[in-house]
Design a protein around this motif. Structure first.
Motif, PDB file in Angstrom:
ATOM      1  N   LEU A  20       0.910  -1.354  -0.257  1.00 31.81           N
ATOM      2  CA  LEU A  20      -0.423  -0.471  -0.339  1.00 31.81           C
ATOM      3  C   LEU A  20       0.787   1.262  -0.595  1.00 31.81           C
ATOM      4  CD1 LEU A  20      -2.700  -0.666   2.786  1.00 31.81           C
ATOM      5  CD2 LEU A  20      -2.949  -1.323   0.500  1.00 31.81           C
ATOM      6  N   LEU A  21       0.405   2.217  -1.098  1.00 36.45           N
ATOM      7  CA  LEU A  21       1.052   3.442  -0.780  1.00 36.45           C
ATOM      8  C   LEU A  21       0.572   4.392  -0.007  1.00 36.45           C
ATOM      9  CD1 LEU A  21       3.782   5.040  -2.251  1.00 36.45           C
ATOM     10  CD2 LEU A  21       2.582   5.609  -3.947  1.00 36.45           C
ATOM     11  N   LEU A  22       1.384   4.936   0.786  1.00 37.48           N
ATOM     12  CA  LEU A  22       0.779   5.936   1.781  1.00 37.48           C
ATOM     13  C   LEU A  22       1.213   7.501   1.819  1.00 37.48           C
ATOM     14  CD1 LEU A  22       0.951   3.981   5.367  1.00 37.48           C
ATOM     15  CD2 LEU A  22      -1.277   3.399   2.902  1.00 37.48           C
ATOM     16  N   GLU A  23       0.761   8.544   0.448  1.00 33.58           N
ATOM     17  CA  GLU A  23       0.966   9.684   0.276  1.00 33.58           C
ATOM     18  C   GLU A  23       0.091  10.484   1.680  1.00 33.58           C
ATOM     19  OE1 GLU A  23       0.682   9.920  -4.299  1.00 33.58           O
ATOM     20  OE2 GLU A  23      -0.857   9.177  -3.335  1.00 33.58           O
ATOM     21  N   ALA A  36      -5.291  -8.964   9.846  1.00 36.66           N
ATOM     22  CA  ALA A  36      -6.242  -8.094   8.724  1.00 36.66           C
ATOM     23  C   ALA A  36      -5.764  -8.296   6.914  1.00 36.66           C
ATOM     24  CB  ALA A  36      -5.851  -6.313   8.735  1.00 36.66           C
ATOM     25  N   ASP A  37      -6.734  -8.464   6.411  1.00 37.19           N
ATOM     26  CA  ASP A  37      -6.767  -8.553   5.416  1.00 37.19           C
ATOM     27  C   ASP A  37      -5.738  -7.483   4.583  1.00 37.19           C
ATOM     28  OD1 ASP A  37      -7.023 -10.133   3.127  1.00 37.19           O
ATOM     29  OD2 ASP A  37      -8.860  -8.356   2.495  1.00 37.19           O
ATOM     30  N   PHE A  38      -5.357  -7.256   3.523  1.00 35.51           N
ATOM     31  CA  PHE A  38      -4.732  -6.105   2.941  1.00 35.51           C
ATOM     32  C   PHE A  38      -5.597  -5.336   1.594  1.00 35.51           C
ATOM     33  CE2 PHE A  38      -0.089  -4.600   1.286  1.00 35.51           C
ATOM     34  CZ  PHE A  38       0.430  -4.656   2.845  1.00 35.51           C
ATOM     35  N   ALA A  39      -6.518  -5.936   1.092  1.00 37.30           N
ATOM     36  CA  ALA A  39      -7.763  -5.073   0.551  1.00 37.30           C
ATOM     37  C   ALA A  39      -8.453  -4.797   1.463  1.00 37.30           C
ATOM     38  CB  ALA A  39      -8.472  -6.381  -0.026  1.00 37.30           C
ATOM     39  N   SER A  40      -8.647  -5.254   2.901  1.00 43.49           N
ATOM     40  CA  SER A  40      -9.776  -4.441   3.591  1.00 43.49           C
ATOM     41  C   SER A  40      -9.005  -3.165   3.924  1.00 43.49           C
ATOM     42  CB  SER A  40     -10.199  -4.992   5.051  1.00 43.49           C
ATOM     43  OG  SER A  40     -10.370  -6.309   4.506  1.00 43.49           O
ATOM     44  N   LEU A  41      -7.514  -3.063   3.970  1.00 41.10           N
ATOM     45  CA  LEU A  41      -7.010  -1.878   5.054  1.00 41.10           C
ATOM     46  C   LEU A  41      -6.798  -1.036   3.245  1.00 41.10           C
ATOM     47  CD1 LEU A  41      -4.024  -3.272   6.655  1.00 41.10           C
ATOM     48  CD2 LEU A  41      -6.038  -2.560   7.417  1.00 41.10           C
ATOM     49  N   ALA A  42      -6.730  -1.503   2.208  1.00 41.66           N
ATOM     50  CA  ALA A  42      -7.117  -0.868   1.190  1.00 41.66           C
ATOM     51  C   ALA A  42      -7.580  -0.133   1.398  1.00 41.66           C
ATOM     52  CB  ALA A  42      -6.000  -1.304  -0.351  1.00 41.66           C
ATOM     53  N   GLU A  43      -9.192  -0.440   1.558  1.00 46.25           N
ATOM     54  CA  GLU A  43     -10.722   0.159   0.921  1.00 46.25           C
ATOM     55  C   GLU A  43     -10.487   1.468   2.721  1.00 46.25           C
ATOM     56  OE1 GLU A  43     -15.240  -1.398   1.367  1.00 46.25           O
ATOM     57  OE2 GLU A  43     -13.104  -2.822   0.857  1.00 46.25           O
ATOM     58  N   GLU A  44     -10.448   0.109   3.398  1.00 43.13           N
ATOM     59  CA  GLU A  44     -10.466   1.382   4.008  1.00 43.13           C
ATOM     60  C   GLU A  44      -9.842   2.882   3.735  1.00 43.13           C
ATOM     61  OE1 GLU A  44      -8.575   2.071   9.234  1.00 43.13           O
ATOM     62  OE2 GLU A  44      -9.492   0.160   7.773  1.00 43.13           O
ATOM     63  N   LEU A  45      -9.030   3.222   3.542  1.00 40.04           N
ATOM     64  CA  LEU A  45      -7.987   4.188   2.816  1.00 40.04           C
ATOM     65  C   LEU A  45      -7.982   4.973   1.925  1.00 40.04           C
ATOM     66  CD1 LEU A  45      -4.307   3.021   3.801  1.00 40.04           C
ATOM     67  CD2 LEU A  45      -5.579   4.559   5.529  1.00 40.04           C
ATOM     68  N   GLY A  46      -9.216   3.768   0.683  1.00 42.39           N
ATOM     69  CA  GLY A  46      -9.885   4.441   0.017  1.00 42.39           C
ATOM     70  C   GLY A  46      -8.256   4.720  -1.430  1.00 42.39           C
ATOM     71  N   ALA A  47      -7.325   3.330  -1.472  1.00 42.59           N
ATOM     72  CA  ALA A  47      -6.005   3.628  -1.827  1.00 42.59           C
ATOM     73  C   ALA A  47      -6.218   1.909  -2.353  1.00 42.59           C
ATOM     74  CB  ALA A  47      -5.067   3.245  -1.425  1.00 42.59           C
ATOM     75  N   ASP A  48      -5.118   1.502  -3.590  1.00 43.25           N
ATOM     76  CA  ASP A  48      -5.656   0.442  -3.592  1.00 43.25           C
ATOM     77  C   ASP A  48      -4.243  -0.313  -3.948  1.00 43.25           C
ATOM     78  OD1 ASP A  48      -7.857   1.544  -5.950  1.00 43.25           O
ATOM     79  OD2 ASP A  48      -5.739   2.567  -7.111  1.00 43.25           O
ATOM     80  N   VAL A  49      -4.264  -1.411  -3.675  1.00 42.23           N
ATOM     81  CA  VAL A  49      -3.666  -2.789  -3.397  1.00 42.23           C
ATOM     82  C   VAL A  49      -2.304  -3.039  -4.508  1.00 42.23           C
ATOM     83  CG1 VAL A  49      -2.361  -5.248  -2.494  1.00 42.23           C
ATOM     84  CG2 VAL A  49      -4.052  -4.077  -1.731  1.00 42.23           C
ATOM     85  N   LYS A  50      -1.052  -2.459  -4.758  1.00 47.28           N
ATOM     86  CA  LYS A  50      -0.117  -2.721  -5.703  1.00 47.28           C
ATOM     87  C   LYS A  50       0.325  -3.487  -5.858  1.00 47.28           C
ATOM     88  CE  LYS A  50      -0.286   2.582  -6.816  1.00 47.28           C
ATOM     89  NZ  LYS A  50       0.429   3.503  -7.154  1.00 47.28           N
ATOM     90  N   PHE A  51       1.573  -4.469  -6.240  1.00 46.10           N
ATOM     91  CA  PHE A  51       1.748  -5.589  -6.645  1.00 46.10           C
ATOM     92  C   PHE A  51       2.827  -5.631  -7.287  1.00 46.10           C
ATOM     93  CE2 PHE A  51       2.727  -9.957  -8.634  1.00 46.10           C
ATOM     94  CZ  PHE A  51       2.458 -10.342  -7.302  1.00 46.10           C
ATOM     95  N   VAL A  52       4.164  -5.910  -6.987  1.00 43.57           N
ATOM     96  CA  VAL A  52       5.138  -5.933  -7.931  1.00 43.57           C
ATOM     97  C   VAL A  52       6.530  -7.889  -7.567  1.00 43.57           C
ATOM     98  CG1 VAL A  52       7.708  -5.537  -7.834  1.00 43.57           C
ATOM     99  CG2 VAL A  52       6.249  -3.694  -7.284  1.00 43.57           C
TER     100      VAL A  52
END
Length: 630
Positions: free
Chosen positions: A194-197, A510-526
């Motif tokens: 997750l990218l936190l800005e 905690a699920d990564f997708a749930s955290l991303a939804e909570e932040l209004g962000a997207d899960v990124k992948f490398v």
């Protein structure tokens, strides 16, 4: 001696295997064996002496090698500052230690083998291949060495190689070690993050007075007022000295007459030219034009644009092909020629505009001439005044006194810091003289400084008149800057805390997708992140964090830009297949084997030196390198 050896030489023999693997400075390298002999001793290893002449020659050779690398010759004193003497002496001591050991073991090389080694040396090969005795003679002459001396030194080198081969020859990296290191280096990981800005935090409120004061007190050094310098400047340049109004009409008229051709403009024509691959095509085009087709219509038919045909505004002398120039200058405006046989192709030309010849009257260029004459006169005055000003400076006159004496003026710019900014952090306007800014801060009040070049023809003198030292600022002076810095620090702190909290929640289930939804962000992948690489948002710190544990590890880390933060999770660990015969694995094994051999050989040499004892003549070495001893 070498002739006797050469008689026993037979077939070409390859270099020793160890020469390809071990690059220890104590053993390898043709250049290392070119040493001298003398009575004075630089060092002693056991019973083996290193002559002072040998050290001097080796040191100067190493010095020259370094000089070639950095692009300029180095003195012996400069070499000492780089630590070259210690390196040179260490190399000679190591060679002496191995020579003594080889002698004690009765190691030797047959004349036939030694002759083969010498003849196979790349330094003595002719350009087309094969041993060249004249090349040997040239190399020995350049190094100040006789053939007999060289043979003795070459024999010692071969004996050292025997010793090294017996110790490390054939040593290879164990497969288990190689596989472990290959697995470590080739492993990749798949990472979600997750990218936190900063925008996630919203607006950072202004600090309270208490918080602001506490922050300012802790960071006061970052808000200090820098040192400022005030200087007086005296400029001597043609621009400062030139007086166009002093140039009379007669001088202008005479200059105009001398250069009248410069003010004449020959007739010019705007010409378009259409080229053809052969004369028949050109004639066919000319017939169409004669039948009423316009030049523009012909361009369209040929698929040509303006850039394909436009030659621009040209005088007759501008044409490289005289035939085309003659044809163009026979046409009236708007007319098109017939076929013109040029030097390179058949062409048709069209004239769109004619600019008649003209001559500028003296009245039109009088101001320009007056400035040029004044400029020439001022340049001569600059050179005359330069010597007089320097004499006055040598006599102790200040810049103000010199300015008054020669009807010049000094300027005093506002005080500036080392970056050229004033107290309001705005750039101070200073003359464009290289070294002025740095010179002002290298100088001091009352110090006379060398003049600086100003432009192509000018000079500049400067004096430091005042030094305003560093000082602590009050909060009131830099409040806005301190508030901005506090907000930036607070933003970084809160973003780091958010990343740490999210990483802990992910670590505890905690699920990564749930955290991303909570932040209004997207899960990124490398995918396939390498241990030694980076990828987009994942900089060095994030990569280290991703490789800090097993699959499933979760961590917080700075993003590659340093401003954002990351919460990452390792989804998979990808192990690379190990094939001992693969090219990259074979290269790795060669490198590791060489490192093992070098390490063992260097330990062996160190042990020899310790047991035999090393004595160094510091005073004599100091004389060679040109420095004193303490």
């Amino acid at each position: 001696m070498l002739d006797a050896l050469r008689k026993g030489a037979g077939t070409w023999i390859a270099k020793l295997f160890i020469a390809l693997l071990v690059m220890s400075f104590a053993v390898w390298g043709v250049a290392d064996i070119f040493q001298g002999f003398g009575q004075n001793v630089a060092a002693k290893v056991g019973g083996t002496e290193i002559s002072l002449f040998s050290f001097d020659r080796a040191y100067r050779r190493d010095l020259n090698n370094l000089g070639r690398q950095i692009g300029r010759p180095l003195s012996t004193v400069e070499g000492a500052q780089f630590g070259i003497p210690q390196q040179t002496l260490g190399k000679l001591v190591a060679e002496a230690a191995m020579n003594e050991t080889a002698t004690s073991m009765n190691l030797g090389v047959s004349d036939q083998r030694l002759s083969t080694l010498i003849q196979a040396d790349p330094a003595f090969q002719r350009p087309g291949g094969g041993y060249d005795r004249s090349q040997l003679a040239q190399v020995l002459h350049n190094n100040g060495m006789t053939e007999d001396e060289y043979v003795v030194e070459r024999r010692q080198l071969a004996e050292r190689q025997q010793l090294a081969e017996g110790l490390t020859g054939g040593m290879a990296t164990p497969i288990a070690y190689l596989e472990a290191l290959h697995s470590f280096e080739a492993e990749t990981r798949d990472v979600s993050y997750l990218l936190l800005e900063p925008a996630l935090l919203g607006e950072i409120e202004d600090p309270s007075e208490t918080d602001l004061t506490a922050y300012f007190d802790a960071e006061k050094d970052n808000f200090k007022a820098p040192e400022y310098r005030e200087i007086a400047i005296l400029e001597l340049s043609p621009t400062k000295l030139m007086r166009p109004d002093d140039i009379g009409e007669d001088a202008v008229a005479a200059e105009y007459d001398r250069n009248k051709d410069d003010y004449f403009q020959a007739e010019r024509r705007d010409v378009r030219q259409m080229s053809f691959p052969n004369e028949d095509d050109a004639k066919a085009a000319a017939e169409k034009l004669a039948g009423g087709m316009t030049f523009d219509d012909l361009m369209a038919e040929q698929g040509l644009g303006a850039n394909d045909v436009d030659l621009g505004l040209m005088a007759k002398a501008d044409f490289l092909d005289e035939a085309i120039g003659d044809a163009a200058f026979l046409l009236a405006q708007g007319e098109t020629s017939g076929v013109v046989e040029g030097r390179f192709s058949s062409v048709i030309v069209n004239v769109t505009e004619i600019e008649p010849e003209s001559v500028k009257a003296v009245e039109e260029v009088a101001d320009e001439i007056r400035v040029e004459l004044a400029q020439d006169q001022a340049e001569r005055e600059v050179l005359d005044l330069l010597d007089e000003i320097e004499d006055a400076r040598a006599g102790g006159a200040s810049l103000a006194e010199i300015a008054s004496r020669f009807s010049l003026e000094t300027i005093t710019p506002a005080a500036f810091d080392a970056q050229g900014n004033n107290e309001n952090e705005a750039a101070v306007v200073l003359p464009e003289a290289d070294g002025l800014l740095a010179g002002a801060f290298d100088s001091d009040v009352g110090v006379e400084n060398d003049p600086l070049q100003l432009g192509d023809r000018g000079f500049l003198w400067y004096e430091v008149t005042k030094v305003v030292p560093y000082r602590d600022r009050d909060l009131s002076e830099v409040r806005d800057r301190v508030v901005a810095a506090w907000k930036a620090a607070e933003e970084e702190k809160r973003l780091t805390e958010l990343a740490t909290d999210l990483a802990e929640r992910a670590r505890t289930g905690a699920d990564f997708a749930s955290l991303a939804e909570e932040l209004g962000a997207d899960v990124k992948f490398v995918a396939g992140l390498a241990r030694t690489g980076s990828d987009g948002d994942l900089g060095r710190e994030a990569v280290v964090a991703a490789f800090a544990g097993p699959s499933g590890i979760t961590a917080a880390a700075p993003a590659s830009d340093g401003a954002n933060r990351l919460v990452l999770k390792v989804d998979a660990v990808n192990s690379a297949a190990f094939f001992a015969e693969a090219q990259d694995v074979r290269q790795l094994r060669t490198q590791l084997s060489q490192q093992l051999q070098d390490s063992l050989l260097n330990q062996y040499v160190t042990d020899i030196e310790q047991k035999a004892g090393v004595e160094v003549n510091q005073a004599s070495i100091a004389q060679v390198i040109g420095v004193g001893t303490n």
